[in-house]
Write an enzyme that holds these catalytic residues in place. Structure first.
Site, PDB file in Angstrom:
ATOM      1  N   HIS A  93      46.347   2.694  55.703  1.00 17.77           N
ATOM      2  CA  HIS A  93      45.708   2.840  54.392  1.00 17.77           C
ATOM      3  C   HIS A  93      44.397   2.055  54.382  1.00 17.77           C
ATOM      4  O   HIS A  93      44.141   1.238  55.273  1.00 17.77           O
ATOM      5  CB  HIS A  93      46.631   2.333  53.291  1.00 17.77           C
ATOM      6  CG  HIS A  93      47.874   3.151  53.133  1.00 17.77           C
ATOM      7  ND1 HIS A  93      48.767   2.954  52.110  1.00 17.77           N
ATOM      8  CD2 HIS A  93      48.380   4.179  53.869  1.00 17.77           C
ATOM      9  CE1 HIS A  93      49.764   3.812  52.206  1.00 17.77           C
ATOM     10  NE2 HIS A  93      49.561   4.565  53.270  1.00 17.77           N
ATOM     11  N   GLU A  95      43.345  -0.452  52.563  1.00 21.63           N
ATOM     12  CA  GLU A  95      43.515  -1.909  52.529  1.00 21.63           C
ATOM     13  C   GLU A  95      43.928  -2.444  53.902  1.00 21.63           C
ATOM     14  O   GLU A  95      43.428  -3.487  54.334  1.00 21.63           O
ATOM     15  CB  GLU A  95      44.579  -2.302  51.489  1.00 21.63           C
ATOM     16  CG  GLU A  95      44.244  -1.902  50.075  1.00 21.63           C
ATOM     17  CD  GLU A  95      44.821  -0.550  49.652  1.00 21.63           C
ATOM     18  OE1 GLU A  95      45.045  -0.359  48.449  1.00 21.63           O
ATOM     19  OE2 GLU A  95      45.047   0.312  50.533  1.00 21.63           O
ATOM     20  N   CYS A 123      49.530   0.118  47.216  1.00 21.79           N
ATOM     21  CA  CYS A 123      50.944   0.483  47.261  1.00 21.79           C
ATOM     22  C   CYS A 123      51.737  -0.763  47.666  1.00 21.79           C
ATOM     23  O   CYS A 123      51.160  -1.768  48.088  1.00 21.79           O
ATOM     24  CB  CYS A 123      51.151   1.627  48.253  1.00 21.79           C
ATOM     25  SG  CYS A 123      50.987   1.131  49.990  1.00 21.79           S
ATOM     26  N   CYS A 126      50.802  -2.067  51.160  1.00 24.49           N
ATOM     27  CA  CYS A 126      49.491  -2.724  51.215  1.00 24.49           C
ATOM     28  C   CYS A 126      49.497  -4.040  50.460  1.00 24.49           C
ATOM     29  O   CYS A 126      48.919  -5.029  50.928  1.00 24.49           O
ATOM     30  CB  CYS A 126      48.411  -1.794  50.675  1.00 24.49           C
ATOM     31  SG  CYS A 126      48.101  -0.388  51.766  1.00 24.49           S
TER      32      CYS A 126
END
Length: 195
Positions: A93, A95, A123, A126
Site C-alpha cells: 500500500h 503507506e 487500513c 498500514c
C-alpha cells in the site's frame, strides 16, 4: 472511557474547518491540545501542503489513488514518498511504500518526530506498520467509511481504533484534510472500475 463512547470532532486550531483530532493513549481517548508532548501542532495549510503532495503521488496509479508522504515535523521536510503498488504485492500500500523508502533512506530514523500524510485513512495493516515504525502523527483525507460507502473493499476498523487498541504506542490521528479533493480521486477511480 472507550473509543465508541466518545465522538471527538473539534474545530481546527488555525481554521474554522472541522477536523478529527485524536490523541490516543491506551484505553483513553484524549482530545485536549498536547503541544510539544505530541509534537508541535502544524497549521492546516501545512497539512494541506503535504496532502496535496500525496494527491500528486496518487496520480502514479489513478485506479488505486493511495499516495503517502512522510515528513520530518522539525524541519517540515518531506523525507520519503510512496504510492500503491498492490499490483506487484497485495500488501504494498502507499503507506507501506513510503515507510519502506524511509527505512532505505534513513535506517536509524526517529519516528516520533515524523508525520505520515495519506490520501486515505490507513487500513489496519498500514496503521499497524505506522505504529511499529514509531511515527507519531498520521494525517489523511478520505475516511475508510467513505471508501466502504463507495464500493472499496476495506477492513472495518478505523485507524484511531487500531491506535487505541495499541496501548504501548502514541500516535495522533487527524482526518478530513482536503477531504473533498481526496474523495474525488476515489470516486473517479470507482467510475473507472465500473466502466
Amino acid at each position: 472511557m472507550r473509543y465508541r463512547d466518545l465522538a471527538a470532532l473539534q474545530v481546527g486550531l488555525y481554521s474554522p474547518i472541522p477536523i478529527l483530532y485524536l490523541g490516543i493513549t491506551g484505553d483513553r481517548v484524549a482530545t485536549e491540545h498536547h503541544g510539544d508532548e505530541l509534537g508541535e501542532i502544524m497549521s492546516e495549510s501545512q497539512h494541506e501542503r503535504f496532502i496535496r503532495r500525496a494527491i500528486e503521488l496518487a496520480a502514479n496509479v489513478p485506479d488505486f489513488p493511495f499516495g503517502a508522504v512522510i515528513v520530518d515535523r522539525d524541519s517540515n521536510e518531506i523525507i520519503a514518498e510512496g504510492w500503491n503498488k498492490s499490483s506487484v504485492n497485495p500488501t504494498w500500500h502507499g503507506e507501506i511504500d513510503a515507510i519502506n523508502r524511509l527505512a532505505e533512506l534513513r535506517p536509524k530514523f526517529e519516528g516520533s518526530r515524523l508525520a505520515l500524510y495519506s490520501t486515505a485513512e490507513p487500513c489496519p495493516m498500514c496503521q499497524g506498520a505506522i505504529l511499529w515504525s514509531g511515527i507519531g502523527l498520521i494525517v489523511f483525507g478520505t475516511s475508510i467509511r467513505f471508501l466502504q460507502n463507495h464500493g472499496w473493499r476495506q477492513i472495518d476498523i478505523p485507524a484511531e481504533e487500531v491506535v487505541q487498541r495499541s496501548p504501548d504506542w502514541r500516535c495522533t490521528v487527524i482526518g478530513g484534510i482536503l477531504e473533498q479533493e481526496c474523495n474525488a480521486l476515489f470516486l473517479a477511480a470507482s467510475r473507472n472500475h465500473a466502466s
